[in-house]
Design a protein around this motif. Structure first.
Motif, PDB file in Angstrom:
ATOM      1  N   ASN B 241      12.803  16.738 -11.977  1.00 64.16           N
ATOM      2  CA  ASN B 241      13.043  15.712 -12.971  1.00 64.16           C
ATOM      3  C   ASN B 241      12.255  14.499 -12.541  1.00 64.16           C
ATOM      4  N   ILE B 242      11.846  13.724 -13.505  1.00 68.05           N
ATOM      5  CA  ILE B 242      11.224  12.460 -13.132  1.00 68.05           C
ATOM      6  C   ILE B 242      12.088  11.336 -13.677  1.00 68.05           C
ATOM      7  N   LEU B 243      12.386  10.389 -12.801  1.00 66.18           N
ATOM      8  CA  LEU B 243      13.141   9.216 -13.215  1.00 66.18           C
ATOM      9  C   LEU B 243      12.135   8.091 -13.409  1.00 66.18           C
ATOM     10  N   HIS B 244      11.974   7.704 -14.675  1.00 66.15           N
ATOM     11  CA  HIS B 244      11.048   6.613 -14.957  1.00 66.15           C
ATOM     12  C   HIS B 244      11.838   5.302 -15.007  1.00 66.15           C
ATOM     13  N   MET B 245      11.348   4.284 -14.332  1.00 69.87           N
ATOM     14  CA  MET B 245      12.054   3.006 -14.341  1.00 69.87           C
ATOM     15  C   MET B 245      11.055   1.879 -14.478  1.00 69.87           C
ATOM     16  N   THR B 246      11.496   0.831 -15.116  1.00 72.36           N
ATOM     17  CA  THR B 246      10.728  -0.408 -15.093  1.00 72.36           C
ATOM     18  C   THR B 246      11.653  -1.461 -14.483  1.00 72.36           C
ATOM     19  N   THR B 267       8.843  12.786  -4.607  1.00 77.07           N
ATOM     20  CA  THR B 267       7.718  11.851  -4.517  1.00 77.07           C
ATOM     21  C   THR B 267       8.117  10.571  -5.239  1.00 77.07           C
ATOM     22  N   VAL B 268       7.575   9.495  -4.773  1.00 77.01           N
ATOM     23  CA  VAL B 268       7.841   8.220  -5.423  1.00 77.01           C
ATOM     24  C   VAL B 268       6.504   7.551  -5.669  1.00 77.01           C
ATOM     25  N   ARG B 269       6.379   6.982  -6.840  1.00 75.24           N
ATOM     26  CA  ARG B 269       5.132   6.293  -7.137  1.00 75.24           C
ATOM     27  C   ARG B 269       5.485   5.004  -7.855  1.00 75.24           C
ATOM     28  N   TYR B 270       4.884   3.925  -7.453  1.00 74.56           N
ATOM     29  CA  TYR B 270       5.142   2.692  -8.200  1.00 74.56           C
ATOM     30  C   TYR B 270       3.860   1.901  -8.359  1.00 74.56           C
ATOM     31  N   GLU B 271       3.807   1.194  -9.472  1.00 71.73           N
ATOM     32  CA  GLU B 271       2.627   0.359  -9.703  1.00 71.73           C
ATOM     33  C   GLU B 271       3.037  -0.823 -10.562  1.00 71.73           C
ATOM     34  N   ILE B 285      10.142   8.334  -9.974  1.00 65.00           N
ATOM     35  CA  ILE B 285      10.727   9.051  -8.844  1.00 65.00           C
ATOM     36  C   ILE B 285      10.919  10.500  -9.260  1.00 65.00           C
ATOM     37  N   GLU B 286      10.306  11.386  -8.511  1.00 63.99           N
ATOM     38  CA  GLU B 286      10.446  12.803  -8.815  1.00 63.99           C
ATOM     39  C   GLU B 286      11.548  13.381  -7.946  1.00 63.99           C
ATOM     40  N   THR B 287      12.497  14.047  -8.587  1.00 63.77           N
ATOM     41  CA  THR B 287      13.616  14.614  -7.828  1.00 63.77           C
ATOM     42  C   THR B 287      13.760  16.084  -8.173  1.00 63.77           C
TER      43      THR B 287
END
Lengths: 287, 388
Positions: B241-246, B267-271, B285-287
């Motif tokens: 699952n990917i948790l998309h957040m702003t 994996t976590v990615r932020y920009e 955030i990929e879980t």
């Protein structure tokens, strides 16, 4: 290789092409034999052959147009390339299959001098030598036609270009006689050839640099030869054109001469065009 | 799936095809761009990619129908460019359009191919009968191919590829233009082929590849962008699952929050979010699929005095992976094209230099990491191609 030869040969008789080719050839020969030999009671069969060389204009395109173009059009060429057979073998097999079809009417025509001998004295030597020459001429033209067919996907275009090529060979000596045989006309004609050739190079490679270099080198060589010895050009272009007139060589055979240079000439032309076909097919793989 | 039954070979053993740095250029257009991979015995490989990705070109090169601009293809120890005849004996190939002679019957056609492949006379009839039986065309063997339906023509094409018992069978889009029942039949047939041969097929339909193949190579714009077993692709990518957040807040605090969440994420990615005001970040955030981080994420970010502006979860399917990989590559590709166009202006008089530059860019790209991945068997968990 034999498998492809067999398949090609069979293919000419699965569809109408082979039958049309053979019957057309035999009808024309029959008509000319009847008129020249039987009706005017003239004993030389070679006269018939020298008169019917014009049929090649029509029958060679019929035979050769589909040889490579059709495979490419129906994408069956991919099968041939993926088989453990080399391109040279494929091309030779196709060429031999066409020559075999051509040999069938030739074989029938071999009977004509025998039939004629019933009615009088026939010179078998000249008759069969010219038949041999006729066969070489036909095989050469078939090689030319196969090369034309390998340049395109369309059978119609292959037929038309083959016709044009055979026609210009047929008319070559007539064309050559029109060109003045001085030094300057020759030089100009060669320059035109160089320009056309470099344009062809550009058309094939789409590379202006290579085409430019080709033109420059060609022009330089022509100019260099001109300044070293201008007499070389005297009538040279006419000579070259005459050299290209495939049909004229046949007249030696029909005049009763079994000329070795003519045999070598035809064989080398056959090899040249088979080689060109192989290259043209290979080029498509590299494209 | 067959993949599970296959014993693990030592690396390099049973390698049937080895493709190295394969490049094919049509004029200025790169159809295949520095592709490398290996094919091992006994698996079904799937080439997956959108139309015009370079699948057919790659297959045509492997089978010797097309020459490459650069790179090598070694088939069972024979280089296809150096020893084409030997190499071609190991391959049966069905091109995208079945190369059939319409005026022949299937039997005539197959006996022609058998003869051309140099199969001994004594064995020919047996092999032809076997191939016809296996592809179920025995019933139509004496009808003209031009009168056969598309499905049967495809079968004749496959039968042709089977002749000569090649170790590798390559099928280019074998189910294109068939009806759903025929597709299922052809798929079963391909699975049957895999009992005796190593099969490579290409398709632009993901479900097909995942239904039939053990191993997938995803190609887009001539580049190999992913290469792994279906299981690995599924485990590492689909089961997520990917948790998309702003989130709005201080970067250091956001990092702290992410560190708190990291142990439970893959994996976590932020920009930085450029559309919003300052100090706003997009976080993906990929879980694992059964993991729900939403509540924890909420509490963590609140503890760090950050504001969550937006939060939603998304499940990724293999289809998404495919789309994502190919469209991501699209963007890269466009950038590269623009760059190339720019370079072209710069180096208008030095075309050689241009190609050098392009090559350089490709080596910098993500391909390398993926190429390495296809070499290890994938059971170690360092798979991070997408969100790294």
């Amino acid at each position: 290789m034999f498998a492809i030869y067999k398949k090609e040969l069979k293919n000419y008789f699965i569809n109408m092409t082979g039958y049309i080719f053979i019957s057309f050839m035999l009808i024309i020969t029959g008509i000319f034999t009847t008129i020249i030999n039987l009706m005017s009671t003239y004993p030389s069969f070679e006269t018939v052959l020298s008169n019917i060389t014009i049929v090649f204009l029509l029958i060679v395109p019929i035979l050769t147009m589909r040889s490579v173009a059709e495979e490419r059009h129906s994408k069956t060429d991919q099968l041939l390339y993926s088989l453990p057979v080399s391109v040279t073998q494929i091309v030779i097999a196709k060429f031999l299959a066409m020559v075999t079809v051509f040999l069938i009417p030739i074989a029938v025509m071999c009977c004509y001098p025998l039939i004629l001998s019933i009615f009088g004295v026939v010179h078998f030597g000249t008759a069969y030598a010219s038949l041999f020459g006729f066969m070489l001429l036909g095989a050469t033209l078939i090689a030319v036609g196969m090369f034309m067919s390998s340049l395109t996907e369309s059978q119609v275009i292959a037929a038309v270009t083959t016709f044009a090529a055979v026609f210009s060979m047929y008319m070559m000596s007539a064309i050559a006689s029109l060109i003045p045989s001085g030094v300057m006309p020759s030089l100009i004609a060669f320059f035109v050839v160089v320009v056309i050739f470099s344009l062809a190079v550009y058309g094939l490679t789409k590379n202006a640099t290579v085409a430019g270099i080709t033109a420059a080198v060609g022009a330089f060589l022509l100019a260099a030869i001109y300044f070293i010895d201008s007499s070389v050009y005297d009538g040279l272009f006419v000579k070259v054109l005459n050299w290209l007139s495939v049909f004229d060589r046949f007249s030696a055979f029909s005049n009763g001469l079994l000329d070795l240079t003519c045999i070598v000439y035809y064989l080398s032309l056959i090899i040249l065009f088979v080689f060109c076909t192989v290259q043209s097919v290979e080029k498509r793989r590299w494209a | 799936m067959r993949g599970t039954e296959i014993p693990v070979y030592a690396k390099g053993e049973f390698v049937l095809i080895e493709v190295k740095n394969l490049t094919k250029r049509y004029g200025d257009n790169l159809a295949v761009n520095n592709v490398s991979f290996t094919v091992e015995k006994g698996k079904i490989y799937g080439f997956l990619g959108p139309n015009g990705a370079g699948k057919s070109t790659t297959m045509n090169i492997i089978t010797g129908c097309l020459a490459a601009t650069s790179g090598t293809v070694v088939i069972n120890g024979h280089d296809i460019f150096e020893e084409p005849v030997e190499a071609k004996k190991c391959i049966g190939y069905l091109p995208e359009q079945p190369p059939l002679y319409m005026e022949m019957t299937p039997r005539e056609y197959l006996s022609f191919v058998a003869q051309a492949k140099g199969i001994a006379h004594s064995e020919r009839t047996y092999q032809i009968n076997y191939a016809m039986e296996k592809t179920q065309i025995t019933g139509v063997q004496n009808r003209l191919i031009k009168n056969l339906s598309k499905g049967y023509r495809q079968r004749v094409g496959i039968a042709q590829a089977m002749l000569g018992a090649p170790e590798i069978i390559i099928l280019d889009e074998p189910t294109v233009g068939l009806d759903p029942i025929q597709i299922i039949e052809i798929r079963d047939l391909i699975r049957g082929l895999a009992e005796d041969h190593t099969v490579i097929l290409s398709s632009h339909i993901l479900s097909e590849v995942s239904a039939v193949c053990n191993y997938v190579m995803i190609i887009a714009h001539g580049r190999l962008i992913a290469s792994d077993t279906i299981e690995n692709l599924s485990t590492y990518m689909v089961g997520s699952n990917i948790l998309h957040m702003t989130v709005r807040g201080d970067l250091n605090r956001i990092r702290m929050a992410i560190n708190t969440l990291a142990p439970r994420a893959k994996t976590v990615r932020y920009e930085e979010n450029t559309e919003e005001k300052l100090d706003t970040y997009d976080i993906d955030i990929e879980t694992a699929r059964d993991e729900d981080l939403r509540e924890l994420a909420f509490r963590t970010f609140v503890d760090e005095h950050c504001v969550i502006l937006k939060m939603f979860t998304e499940a990724i399917s293999l289809e998404d992976v495919f789309l994502k990989l190919t469209t991501e590559d699209d963007e890269d590709y466009k950038e590269e094209q623009e760059e190339a166009a720019y370079l072209e202006k710069e180096n208008a008089f030095a075309p050689d230099q241009l190609s050098d530059d392009e090559d350089g860019d490709e080596e910098d790209g993500g391909d390398e990491a993926l190429d390495e991945d296809d070499e290890d068997d994938g059971d170690d968990g360092d798979y991070t191609p997408m969100f790294s």
